[in-house]
Scaffold this active site. Structure first.
Site, PDB file in Angstrom:
ATOM      1  N   CYS A  72      18.489 -27.579 -44.882  1.00  0.00           N
ATOM      2  CA  CYS A  72      17.036 -27.595 -45.115  1.00  0.00           C
ATOM      3  C   CYS A  72      16.424 -26.203 -45.220  1.00  0.00           C
ATOM      4  O   CYS A  72      15.258 -26.079 -45.581  1.00  0.00           O
ATOM      5  CB  CYS A  72      16.342 -28.355 -43.980  1.00  0.00           C
ATOM      6  SG  CYS A  72      16.503 -27.494 -42.401  1.00  0.00           S
TER       7      CYS A  72
ATOM      8  N   CYS B 204      19.527 -30.975 -37.804  1.00  0.00           N
ATOM      9  CA  CYS B 204      18.577 -30.180 -37.015  1.00  0.00           C
ATOM     10  C   CYS B 204      19.188 -29.847 -35.649  1.00  0.00           C
ATOM     11  O   CYS B 204      18.978 -28.752 -35.121  1.00  0.00           O
ATOM     12  CB  CYS B 204      17.269 -30.945 -36.831  1.00  0.00           C
ATOM     13  SG  CYS B 204      16.680 -31.732 -38.332  1.00  0.00           S
TER      14      CYS B 204
HETATM   15 FE1  FES Z   1      15.119 -28.331 -40.926  1.00  0.00          FE
HETATM   16 FE2  FES Z   1      15.004 -30.169 -39.051  1.00  0.00          FE
HETATM   17  S1  FES Z   1      14.511 -30.398 -41.138  1.00  0.00           S
HETATM   18  S2  FES Z   1      15.665 -28.123 -38.850  1.00  0.00           S
END
Ligand code: FES
Length: 211
Positions: free
Chosen positions: A36, A107
């Site tokens: 992400c 995450c």
């Molecule tokens: Fe990036 Fe959770 S979506 S750390």
């Protein structure tokens, strides 16, 4: 629709433990998630004799799950030996929080990687790493992915700030596409040195700005 987070996740997100920076940290890391692009920084203070984590703090530039996992792993790691803390897995952290939605597994991986990298940083600085792989441009590039470009909020490799990397006779020379008098030049230079200097066969790090 049912809310996807457990009460414990929400509680750690709203009141995260051990948030912040340790200025004189013995080990520190900045990790970015390939999934992400979010980042986390982890700082540890270590009892050199017992190799126990006396204090730990984190800063999250990620989502609620990352903040909650960062919070829980700092609680889990504090008071543990480096060897024990290294074994904490993202699954254990997630279980401790009462579970995370599958789409949020990365995450907690990010938070755990942050902890492991901070421990590795300590070990490198104290000559505790046994396998001594010769440094290459690839290894240097990988480390530079952990240096943030403050102009963009992403690392300096992905944002094409690095124009050239050389490694010869223990000297690393990095060319960055930024004017030498840019307001972020000195902080980027310090961050680069912090990441590259612990490599066992690196004796000097030069950063040239050519913007
Ligand atoms: Fe990036 Fe959770 S979506 S750390």
């Amino acid at each position: 629709m049912a809310f996807p987070y457990s009460e414990k996740v929400l509680e750690h997100f709203r009141h995260p433990r051990n948030v912040g920076k340790i200025e004189d940290a013995d080990g520190k890391s900045t990790e970015g998630s390939p999934a992400c692009g979010d980042m986390v920084a982890v700082y540890i203070k270590v009892d050199d004799e017992k190799k126990v984590i006396d204090d730990i703090k984190f800063e999250s530039y990620g989502c609620a799950s990352n903040i909650a996992t960062g919070s829980i792993i700092t609680e889990m790691a504090k008071g543990k030996t480096l060897g024990e803390a290294k074994k904490i897995t993202w699954k254990e952290a997630s279980e401790e929080l009462g579970g995370l939605p599958p789409v949020k597994a990365h995450c907690s991986v990010l938070a755990v990687e942050g902890l492991r990298s901070a421990i590795r940083d300590y070990e490198e600085r104290h000559g505790l790493i046994e396998e001594r792989v010769p440094t290459t441009v690839e290894i240097i590039t990988k480390r530079l992915r952990h240096v943030m470009n403050p102009l963009r909020g992403l690392d300096i490799v992905r944002t094409n700030l690095i124009k050239d990397i050389k490694f010869e006779d223990g000297v690393v020379t990095i060319v960055a596409d930024l004017p030498p008098d840019h307001q972020f030049a000195s902080v980027i230079k310090t961050d680069i040195a912090e990441k590259i200097e612990p490599l066992w066969d690196v004796h000097q790090v030069e950063v040239e700005f050519t913007g």
